[in-house]
Design an enzyme around this catalytic site. Structure first.
Site, PDB file in Angstrom:
ATOM      1  N   GLY A   1      -7.631   3.439  10.997  1.00  0.00           N
ATOM      2  CA  GLY A   1      -8.207   2.145  10.812  1.00  0.00           C
ATOM      3  C   GLY A   1      -8.198   1.890   9.433  1.00  0.00           C
ATOM      4  O   GLY A   1      -8.904   0.634   9.000  1.00  0.00           O
ATOM      5  N   THR A   2      -7.733   2.423   8.383  1.00  0.00           N
ATOM      6  CA  THR A   2      -7.730   2.099   7.026  1.00  0.00           C
ATOM      7  C   THR A   2      -7.064   0.763   6.841  1.00  0.00           C
ATOM      8  O   THR A   2      -7.513  -0.128   5.986  1.00  0.00           O
ATOM      9  CB  THR A   2      -7.014   3.082   6.088  1.00  0.00           C
ATOM     10  OG1 THR A   2      -5.861   3.339   6.683  1.00  0.00           O
ATOM     11  CG2 THR A   2      -8.025   4.450   6.073  1.00  0.00           C
ATOM     12  N   GLY A   3      -5.802   0.540   7.381  1.00  0.00           N
ATOM     13  CA  GLY A   3      -5.176  -0.832   7.165  1.00  0.00           C
ATOM     14  C   GLY A   3      -5.998  -2.079   7.723  1.00  0.00           C
ATOM     15  O   GLY A   3      -6.045  -2.975   7.078  1.00  0.00           O
ATOM     16  N   CYS A   4      -6.583  -1.869   9.069  1.00  0.00           N
ATOM     17  CA  CYS A   4      -7.373  -2.930   9.392  1.00  0.00           C
ATOM     18  C   CYS A   4      -8.744  -2.958   8.565  1.00  0.00           C
ATOM     19  O   CYS A   4      -8.905  -4.252   8.430  1.00  0.00           O
ATOM     20  CB  CYS A   4      -7.795  -2.292  10.760  1.00  0.00           C
ATOM     21  SG  CYS A   4      -6.490  -2.161  11.935  1.00  0.00           S
TER      22      CYS A   4
ATOM     23  N   LYS B   1       0.640  -1.098  -0.041  1.00  0.00           N
ATOM     24  CA  LYS B   1      -0.159  -0.017  -0.125  1.00  0.00           C
ATOM     25  C   LYS B   1       0.818   1.262   0.082  1.00  0.00           C
ATOM     26  O   LYS B   1       1.605   1.388   0.945  1.00  0.00           O
ATOM     27  CB  LYS B   1      -0.672  -0.083   1.268  1.00  0.00           C
ATOM     28  CG  LYS B   1      -1.818  -1.406   1.214  1.00  0.00           C
ATOM     29  CD  LYS B   1      -2.569  -1.387   2.582  1.00  0.00           C
ATOM     30  CE  LYS B   1      -1.714  -1.567   3.858  1.00  0.00           C
ATOM     31  NZ  LYS B   1      -2.324  -1.587   4.867  1.00  0.00           N
TER      32      LYS B   1
ATOM     33  N   THR C   1      -8.438   9.179   8.832  1.00  0.00           N
ATOM     34  CA  THR C   1      -7.999   7.903   8.063  1.00  0.00           C
ATOM     35  C   THR C   1      -7.503   6.599   9.208  1.00  0.00           C
ATOM     36  O   THR C   1      -6.802   5.722   8.584  1.00  0.00           O
ATOM     37  CB  THR C   1      -6.810   7.918   7.159  1.00  0.00           C
ATOM     38  OG1 THR C   1      -5.664   8.756   7.932  1.00  0.00           O
ATOM     39  CG2 THR C   1      -7.149   8.958   5.923  1.00  0.00           C
TER      40      THR C   1
END
Length: 267
Positions: free
Chosen positions: A209-212, A174, A207
């Site tokens: 928590g975007t990865g989770c 990412k 943003t």
């Protein structure tokens, strides 16, 4: 297929990331969320203020209890703070080798708090990467795993290849930490060619928590029988929608709107 998704991750008391984001995401995409909590955090949009680890034996007990009764169609892991927790999870995953597993190598919270102990990094690389159906690092996490800087978009494909060589069956690297208006993610599967997904950046501080969210969305797709690329495409669209409609809560890195466009995500 609804998809039974077992998430192994930490709890976020602020509700924006971790287990809370995972449950919201899986539910919104039509899956059934189950959890094995690996740590409790005292957390809000301004950062992580304290962490209480969960004993490794209790983590694996949660996993086995769920697997034995409800069954699992996909696994996803997030915050795993210690070598012992990683070993415990790896031991259970090895008994379900045919079940898709999304590994989100959570290392640092949005506010800068370290969530993966240095002593745990080598264990994660040795024990979990070879079990992963897909690894979903952001750029800082990828640089830590590789032990070098990636630096710019031109180096992302080479980095994805090197991450793939560490054992996972696929990598989604990412690029959100790159500067500029374009946001680039690189997907690479074993035996395939790297594919770049390019979108316009949404300029916002909300943003958290975007990865989770992305990793859980991918896991949900895989658990529902979707092909990997299709699961990634749907997950990225879901995250983008959730960022665009963020409720703007908190004074720091605010949470997403996981319920954005509710009906559109359910199969």
């Amino acid at each position: 297929m609804r998809g039974r998704i077992l998430v192994m991750a930490g709890s976020d008391s602020g509700g924006g990331a971790g287990i809370q984001a995972d449950i919201k995401t899986v539910t919104m995409l039509g899956g059934f969320a189950m959890t094995a909590v690996t740590a409790l955090t005292v957390q809000n949009t301004l950062g992580v203020h304290d962490v209480m680890p969960v004993p490794p034996a209790f983590v694996s007990a949660q996993m086995r209890c769920v697997i034995d009764d409800l069954g699992v169609d996909a696994f996803k892991s997030g915050m795993l703070d210690s070598p012992d927790v990683i070993e415990a999870i790896a031991g259970v995953l090895m008994t379900s080798a045919d079940v898709p597993y999304v590994l989100d190598p959570v290392m640092v919270a949005k506010g800068g708090a370290t969530l993966l102990k240095d002593s745990a990094l080598s264990t994660l690389k040795a024990r979990l990467l070879p079990l992963a159906s897909i690894l979903t690092p952001n750029l800082p996490e990828a640089e830590t795993l590789l032990g070098r800087e990636i630096g710019n978009r031109a180096n992302m494909v080479a980095a994805a290849h090197d991450l793939l060589a560490m054992g996972p069956r696929a990598v989604l690297l990412k690029g959100g930490h790159m500067q500029g208006d374009e946001l680039v993610d690189v997907l690479l599967e074993r035996g395939g060619k790297a594919e770049e997904f390019v979108t316009r950046r949404i300029h916002t501080r909300h943003t958290h928590g975007t990865g989770c969210t992305l990793a859980s969305a991918i896991a949900t797709g895989l658990g529902q029988g979707m092909a990997l690329r299709d699961a990634v495409v749907r997950a990225r669209a879901y995250v983008r929608k959730a960022i665009a409609s963020a409720p703007c809560y908190g004074a720091g890195a605010g949470p997403l709107d996981h319920a954005a466009g509710m009906a559109a995500w359910v199969n």
